[in-house]
Design a protein around this motif. Sequence first.
Motif, PDB file in Angstrom:
ATOM      1  N   LYS A   1       6.499   0.669  10.008  1.00  0.00           N
ATOM      2  CA  LYS A   1       5.860   1.256   8.822  1.00  0.00           C
ATOM      3  C   LYS A   1       4.404   1.620   9.107  1.00  0.00           C
ATOM      4  CE  LYS A   1       8.788  -1.241   5.536  1.00  0.00           C
ATOM      5  NZ  LYS A   1       8.815  -2.225   4.437  1.00  0.00           N
ATOM      6  N   LEU A   2       3.733   0.789   9.901  1.00  0.00           N
ATOM      7  CA  LEU A   2       2.360   1.110  10.274  1.00  0.00           C
ATOM      8  C   LEU A   2       2.317   2.364  11.129  1.00  0.00           C
ATOM      9  CD1 LEU A   2      -0.643   0.463  10.440  1.00  0.00           C
ATOM     10  CD2 LEU A   2      -0.135  -1.112  12.330  1.00  0.00           C
ATOM     11  N   ILE A   3       3.272   2.490  12.052  1.00  0.00           N
ATOM     12  CA  ILE A   3       3.334   3.693  12.883  1.00  0.00           C
ATOM     13  C   ILE A   3       3.637   4.912  12.026  1.00  0.00           C
ATOM     14  CG2 ILE A   3       4.661   4.795  14.731  1.00  0.00           C
ATOM     15  CD1 ILE A   3       4.976   2.055  16.009  1.00  0.00           C
ATOM     16  N   GLU A   4       4.531   4.752  11.073  1.00  0.00           N
ATOM     17  CA  GLU A   4       4.843   5.866  10.178  1.00  0.00           C
ATOM     18  C   GLU A   4       3.630   6.226   9.318  1.00  0.00           C
ATOM     19  OE1 GLU A   4       8.015   6.947   6.572  1.00  0.00           O
ATOM     20  OE2 GLU A   4       8.274   5.141   7.815  1.00  0.00           O
ATOM     21  N   MET A   5       2.880   5.225   8.900  1.00  0.00           N
ATOM     22  CA  MET A   5       1.694   5.473   8.080  1.00  0.00           C
ATOM     23  C   MET A   5       0.646   6.250   8.869  1.00  0.00           C
ATOM     24  SD  MET A   5      -0.790   2.660   6.262  1.00  0.00           S
ATOM     25  CE  MET A   5       0.535   1.991   5.273  1.00  0.00           C
ATOM     26  N   SER A   6       0.517   5.969  10.170  1.00  0.00           N
ATOM     27  CA  SER A   6      -0.474   6.669  10.984  1.00  0.00           C
ATOM     28  C   SER A   6      -0.149   8.145  11.154  1.00  0.00           C
ATOM     29  CB  SER A   6      -0.586   5.998  12.358  1.00  0.00           C
ATOM     30  OG  SER A   6       0.618   6.171  13.104  1.00  0.00           O
ATOM     31  N   LYS A   7       1.115   8.526  10.903  1.00  0.00           N
ATOM     32  CA  LYS A   7       1.530   9.923  11.063  1.00  0.00           C
ATOM     33  C   LYS A   7       1.405  10.721   9.767  1.00  0.00           C
ATOM     34  CE  LYS A   7       4.913   8.605  14.592  1.00  0.00           C
ATOM     35  NZ  LYS A   7       6.351   8.612  14.990  1.00  0.00           N
ATOM     36  N   ILE A   8       1.049  10.047   8.672  1.00  0.00           N
ATOM     37  CA  ILE A   8       0.959  10.720   7.379  1.00  0.00           C
ATOM     38  C   ILE A   8      -0.447  11.278   7.181  1.00  0.00           C
ATOM     39  CG2 ILE A   8       1.152  10.424   4.883  1.00  0.00           C
ATOM     40  CD1 ILE A   8       3.113   8.173   5.373  1.00  0.00           C
TER      41      ILE A   8
ATOM     42  N   VAL B   1      -4.237   5.650   2.223  1.00  0.00           N
ATOM     43  CA  VAL B   1      -4.645   4.614   3.172  1.00  0.00           C
ATOM     44  C   VAL B   1      -5.373   5.299   4.331  1.00  0.00           C
ATOM     45  CG1 VAL B   1      -3.882   2.788   4.712  1.00  0.00           C
ATOM     46  CG2 VAL B   1      -2.739   3.138   2.520  1.00  0.00           C
ATOM     47  N   VAL B   2      -6.625   4.928   4.535  1.00  0.00           N
ATOM     48  CA  VAL B   2      -7.468   5.540   5.561  1.00  0.00           C
ATOM     49  C   VAL B   2      -7.647   4.544   6.699  1.00  0.00           C
ATOM     50  CG1 VAL B   2      -9.715   6.554   6.062  1.00  0.00           C
ATOM     51  CG2 VAL B   2      -8.647   6.907   3.823  1.00  0.00           C
ATOM     52  N   LEU B   3      -7.295   4.962   7.901  1.00  0.00           N
ATOM     53  CA  LEU B   3      -7.491   4.132   9.082  1.00  0.00           C
ATOM     54  C   LEU B   3      -8.865   4.422   9.669  1.00  0.00           C
ATOM     55  CD1 LEU B   3      -3.980   4.502  10.777  1.00  0.00           C
ATOM     56  CD2 LEU B   3      -4.813   2.595   9.409  1.00  0.00           C
ATOM     57  N   MET B   4      -9.615   3.360   9.999  1.00  0.00           N
ATOM     58  CA  MET B   4     -10.929   3.550  10.604  1.00  0.00           C
ATOM     59  C   MET B   4     -10.826   4.306  11.920  1.00  0.00           C
ATOM     60  SD  MET B   4     -12.793  -0.110  10.012  1.00  0.00           S
ATOM     61  CE  MET B   4     -12.908  -0.891   8.414  1.00  0.00           C
ATOM     62  N   ASP B   5      -9.791   4.003  12.676  1.00  0.00           N
ATOM     63  CA  ASP B   5      -9.560   4.678  13.953  1.00  0.00           C
ATOM     64  C   ASP B   5      -8.149   5.264  13.913  1.00  0.00           C
ATOM     65  OD1 ASP B   5      -9.348   5.605  16.511  1.00  0.00           O
ATOM     66  OD2 ASP B   5      -9.982   3.745  17.480  1.00  0.00           O
ATOM     67  N   LEU B   6      -8.049   6.586  13.952  1.00  0.00           N
ATOM     68  CA  LEU B   6      -6.737   7.226  13.889  1.00  0.00           C
ATOM     69  C   LEU B   6      -5.970   7.116  15.189  1.00  0.00           C
ATOM     70  CD1 LEU B   6      -7.680  10.496  11.971  1.00  0.00           C
ATOM     71  CD2 LEU B   6      -6.629   8.443  11.049  1.00  0.00           C
TER      72      LEU B   6
ATOM     73  N   LEU C   1      -0.042   6.742  21.889  1.00  0.00           N
ATOM     74  CA  LEU C   1      -0.605   6.726  20.552  1.00  0.00           C
ATOM     75  C   LEU C   1       0.470   6.446  19.508  1.00  0.00           C
ATOM     76  CD1 LEU C   1      -2.952   9.855  20.704  1.00  0.00           C
ATOM     77  CD2 LEU C   1      -3.633   7.463  20.834  1.00  0.00           C
ATOM     78  N   PHE C   2       0.074   5.776  18.430  1.00  0.00           N
ATOM     79  CA  PHE C   2       1.009   5.515  17.331  1.00  0.00           C
ATOM     80  C   PHE C   2       1.624   6.810  16.830  1.00  0.00           C
ATOM     81  CE2 PHE C   2      -0.169   1.110  15.422  1.00  0.00           C
ATOM     82  CZ  PHE C   2      -0.038   0.562  16.680  1.00  0.00           C
TER      83      PHE C   2
ATOM     84  N   TRP D   1       0.838  -1.199   0.000  1.00  0.00           N
ATOM     85  CA  TRP D   1       0.000   0.000   0.000  1.00  0.00           C
ATOM     86  C   TRP D   1       0.870   1.245   0.000  1.00  0.00           C
ATOM     87  CZ3 TRP D   1      -2.155  -3.077   4.491  1.00  0.00           C
ATOM     88  CH2 TRP D   1      -3.129  -3.986   4.050  1.00  0.00           C
ATOM     89  N   PRO D   2       0.355   2.339  -0.533  1.00  0.00           N
ATOM     90  CA  PRO D   2       1.109   3.591  -0.486  1.00  0.00           C
ATOM     91  C   PRO D   2       1.214   4.091   0.963  1.00  0.00           C
ATOM     92  CG  PRO D   2      -1.094   3.964  -1.370  1.00  0.00           C
ATOM     93  CD  PRO D   2      -0.925   2.483  -1.225  1.00  0.00           C
ATOM     94  N   PRO D   3       2.271   4.809   1.300  1.00  0.00           N
ATOM     95  CA  PRO D   3       3.320   5.307   0.396  1.00  0.00           C
ATOM     96  C   PRO D   3       4.486   4.340   0.190  1.00  0.00           C
ATOM     97  CG  PRO D   3       3.674   6.170   2.579  1.00  0.00           C
ATOM     98  CD  PRO D   3       2.437   5.325   2.676  1.00  0.00           C
ATOM     99  N   PHE D   4       4.369   3.114   0.717  1.00  0.00           N
ATOM    100  CA  PHE D   4       5.483   2.174   0.634  1.00  0.00           C
ATOM    101  C   PHE D   4       5.426   1.324  -0.622  1.00  0.00           C
ATOM    102  CE2 PHE D   4       4.367   2.821   5.131  1.00  0.00           C
ATOM    103  CZ  PHE D   4       5.520   3.453   5.548  1.00  0.00           C
ATOM    104  N   SER D   5       4.277   1.300  -1.299  1.00  0.00           N
ATOM    105  CA  SER D   5       4.149   0.517  -2.516  1.00  0.00           C
ATOM    106  C   SER D   5       4.938   1.175  -3.628  1.00  0.00           C
ATOM    107  CB  SER D   5       2.680   0.394  -2.914  1.00  0.00           C
ATOM    108  OG  SER D   5       2.549  -0.260  -4.145  1.00  0.00           O
TER     109      SER D   5
END
Length: 631
Positions: free
Chosen positions: A208-215, A220-225, A239-240, A176-180
Amino acid sequence: MRYTLYLHVLVCCVSVAHAFCPSQCTCVFHGRTDGTGSRSVLCNDPDMSDIPVNVPVDTVKLRVEKTAVRRIPTEAFYYLVDLRYLWITYNSISSVDTGSFYNLKVLHELRLDGNLISMFPWESLKEMPSLRTLDLHNNRLTTVPPEAVPYLVNITYLDLSSNKLSTLPSDLMDIWPPFSKAPLSNSSQKIVLGLQDNPWLCDCKISKLIEMSKIANSLVVLMDLFLTCTAPENLSGVLFQRAELENCVKPSVMTSATKITSPLGSNVLLRCDATGLPTPALSWVRPDGAAVDNTVEESPGEGVRWSIMSLTGILNKDAGNYSCKAKNVAGDAEATIFLSVAGTLSTTLPPFRTGSGTGPTSQGTTFTPAAVDVLNPLSVTLTALPLSTTNRPKVTTIAQKGSLKPAKIKQGGSGKRLAADEKSNKDPSNAVIDLQIAEEGLDSAVLLWTVDGLPGDTLLTVVYSPYGEEDTKQTLETSAASGKELLQGLLPGTRYSVCLVVKSITSAKQPCVDFYTLDSVDNTGLNQLFMIVSGIVCALILPLIALLIYKILALYCKSQQTPIDEAELEKESYVKFETISMKHRTLNSHPTELWARRPTHDSERMLLCSRSSIDSQMTYKSDSSRSEYLC
């Protein structure tokens, strides 16, 4: 009468449709005005314990909800070729077979939330190539294996919330982006992830998931931020978006050179070094995309690894970009080395003999005659010889010891050589090359040379490497007329050896020179300043030291002299006083003369001065007695 017939046909159709509907389910046909429609089936009987097997074949949507079903057997829906939506939610399912979803080629949505699934057959997703929604919310999943990643590439809605997941494979974020690295077919397509309510272990594996939560504004949309860490203890409840991971560094790669030129048939070693935490793994990829197996790797310490790839007997097809890839759970990095091959390989020709008696070469391939390039007698054509018993290729050239003689070209049968050949026929073995290093830097140096006896367009090769490390040689191609070459990519504070090789001479001794690159911090100016300041300080301090020694010696000599006379010391230690006393009263005395001076004895006047004035006191005994003062 006509309307009655239509009504009868409709009732018959409905009765037939109801005949195929399972007894514990409800079947609904959604018709359209054009005569087409779709069928949906709802099975929500609490007493149902098995997946129904007599569902109408034209069913598009099947819902099995709030039943006692515990297992989805193999090929449970294989005959439902038109099924697009499958909801098996809030049951008691704990077992799903690998072949449970066989032949569901058009299935778009699979929901299994609210069950007791602890292990999901991820490989079964390959039977559903059109699947875009996968809902596994509120189950008992404890892990997502790395093998599941390829089957989740096309999923755009993935709900893994309310499970027992503590980590995810690092490769999962790479799809998934931004890592894809592969661009999305539809840039506006959002990917929805549900990952909340899991006991996440916040370590490098989910960095990478923690980094994704900061973007912000990610595809990629997280149901719960507000995802939170459960472990380790120092990050529990964090928090992440605010988590800072320790010992987690993305890899970085550095190669020994970015471009290498080697002769045809030679052996080449390519090296790359990588750093990162955890220690990254290294791999090489050839220009055609094939992986390289013949490598040597070593990790001298935590977070550091190097790899060397060997190429034996390189050919023209081996030229291109070689990629060194480093990867760990925190990310990946890549560096490339471009390899160019110098020289050409001739085809099989009749044995070639020169006037000096040069014999035929070995079987297979032969040297190209020198007459191929008459105007440039110093040009060299390389050829690859058959492998020896040691399986190592050999590289040779046409150039023979001594002068290089071009082949004769007959003109008009006279057998005379062209005049232009006579002028250009210089002897390169007698060339004089003056080689020197003009300037050294931290990672570079300037090489200068002067050549006497070679044409200006003669090809030269600059070969340099750290002193004593023959396996890390680097080369640069230049010409005799340039007279200057910049050596880059050097290591600071290292001794290097550089040689200038004339390609047309193989037997002559080539000029070489050694030099040192500067240290990482150039202290030349600082050293000079330090020496000047030290000289000034010494000039100021030395007289002071001499004066101090003189004073010490003077005091020492004075202490050795004769001691002072004790009598003199005694006199100097006492103070003389005169005593004032009251006069004796007489009849004839004048009333105003109450005081009189009287002499005192020396012993009375000698009072010790060691007593302080605070302790001084006067004692009055009688008129005839004396007053005593103590200092």
